[in-house]
Design an enzyme around this catalytic site. Sequence first.
Site, PDB file in Angstrom:
ATOM      1  N   SER A  98      49.202 104.850 -53.385  1.00  0.00           N
ATOM      2  CA  SER A  98      48.719 103.731 -53.632  1.00  0.00           C
ATOM      3  C   SER A  98      48.956 102.595 -52.570  1.00  0.00           C
ATOM      4  CB  SER A  98      49.311 102.897 -55.042  1.00  0.00           C
ATOM      5  OG  SER A  98      49.081 101.836 -55.443  1.00  0.00           O
ATOM      6  N   HIS A 141      44.769 105.725 -53.524  1.00  0.00           N
ATOM      7  CA  HIS A 141      44.493 104.890 -54.568  1.00  0.00           C
ATOM      8  C   HIS A 141      44.352 103.378 -54.216  1.00  0.00           C
ATOM      9  CE1 HIS A 141      44.698 104.661 -59.080  1.00  0.00           C
ATOM     10  NE2 HIS A 141      45.625 103.808 -59.063  1.00  0.00           N
ATOM     11  N   ASP A 164      44.119  99.725 -56.035  1.00  0.00           N
ATOM     12  CA  ASP A 164      44.317  98.840 -57.018  1.00  0.00           C
ATOM     13  C   ASP A 164      43.644  97.606 -56.816  1.00  0.00           C
ATOM     14  OD1 ASP A 164      45.982 100.496 -58.844  1.00  0.00           O
ATOM     15  OD2 ASP A 164      47.349 100.291 -57.168  1.00  0.00           O
ATOM     16  N   MET A 190      42.874  94.084 -58.524  1.00  0.00           N
ATOM     17  CA  MET A 190      43.393  93.359 -59.641  1.00  0.00           C
ATOM     18  C   MET A 190      42.837  91.912 -59.644  1.00  0.00           C
ATOM     19  SD  MET A 190      47.286  94.121 -59.732  1.00  0.00           S
ATOM     20  CE  MET A 190      47.789  95.821 -59.236  1.00  0.00           C
ATOM     21  N   HIS A 223      41.011 101.876 -58.723  1.00  0.00           N
ATOM     22  CA  HIS A 223      41.314 101.612 -60.191  1.00  0.00           C
ATOM     23  C   HIS A 223      41.194 100.258 -60.479  1.00  0.00           C
ATOM     24  CE1 HIS A 223      45.178 101.344 -63.080  1.00  0.00           C
ATOM     25  NE2 HIS A 223      44.027 101.171 -63.716  1.00  0.00           N
ATOM     26  N   MET A 281      41.508  96.856 -62.324  1.00  0.00           N
ATOM     27  CA  MET A 281      42.198  96.025 -63.380  1.00  0.00           C
ATOM     28  C   MET A 281      41.721  95.085 -63.677  1.00  0.00           C
ATOM     29  SD  MET A 281      46.156  97.496 -62.680  1.00  0.00           S
ATOM     30  CE  MET A 281      45.745  98.316 -61.071  1.00  0.00           C
ATOM     31  N   MET A 292      48.229 104.966 -68.084  1.00  0.00           N
ATOM     32  CA  MET A 292      49.289 104.184 -67.204  1.00  0.00           C
ATOM     33  C   MET A 292      50.914 104.619 -68.020  1.00  0.00           C
ATOM     34  SD  MET A 292      47.777 102.505 -65.105  1.00  0.00           S
ATOM     35  CE  MET A 292      48.958 101.299 -64.585  1.00  0.00           C
ATOM     36  N   ASP A 349      49.798 107.045 -63.700  1.00  0.00           N
ATOM     37  CA  ASP A 349      49.974 105.803 -62.494  1.00  0.00           C
ATOM     38  C   ASP A 349      51.182 104.843 -63.023  1.00  0.00           C
ATOM     39  OD1 ASP A 349      49.899 103.842 -60.510  1.00  0.00           O
ATOM     40  OD2 ASP A 349      47.978 103.352 -61.308  1.00  0.00           O
ATOM     41  N   GLY A 407      53.142 105.090 -55.392  1.00  0.00           N
ATOM     42  CA  GLY A 407      53.065 103.589 -54.562  1.00  0.00           C
ATOM     43  C   GLY A 407      54.502 103.725 -53.608  1.00  0.00           C
TER      44      GLY A 407
END
Length: 227
Positions: free
Chosen positions: A7, A30, A32, A34, A63, A65, A134, A172, A194
């Site tokens: 991540s 990966h 993220d 957000m 991913h 979010m 998650m 994750d 991560g």
Amino acid sequence: MAQINPSILSADFARLAEEAKAVDGADWLHVDVMDNHFVPNLTLGVPIVESLARATDTPLDCHLMIEDPDRWAPRYVEAGAGSVTFHVEAAAAPIRLAREIRAKGARASMALKPATPIEPFEDLLPELDMLLIMTVEPGFGGQAFLDVMLPKIRRTRELISKHGLELWLQVDGGVSESTIERCAEAGADVFVAGSAVYGAADPAAAVASLRDRARTATASAAWACGH
């Protein structure tokens, strides 16, 4: 199969191209995303994904979010993501969205927050290429792994087997050398890591070590026998 997806949330954002190259042996990278609404943190968006896609040959696992993934998820496929994960808690029409992601050429994945049960979504599983459980509350890296998610991973693996699906099961949150074997034994086969990767002196070696641990645990896991 055991796939390791480092991540970049734990990477140095000022050196993302170099950090991507530091984990060349990874299966996916990966990413993220957000929006400071669905989760209380703000990270990156489409332009960074476009830049990363040009900077690395490792496929991108985005991913999301974010709120309103029905509107935004297809943009991440267009930006270069090979897999796009949306949260079922945020999606208005998850089946339609999964089909749109697939139609644009990416793998469609759906994520569940820790408190969201898998059972209500059993009928959606054939529409997906991956399901993400998650194992921390989404929003921040470096959190401790939630052991209470292990039964949920097992139940999800049972549903996948029940329907005979070739569905990847990703975890994750808090995945490390001390937790990855439990996740693999419970049924996960794709692991987001991560700080366990980017906090190591040699990120590429950390990826290899995590994969070896996961493969060893999978080989003796009841769910993988005859799989």
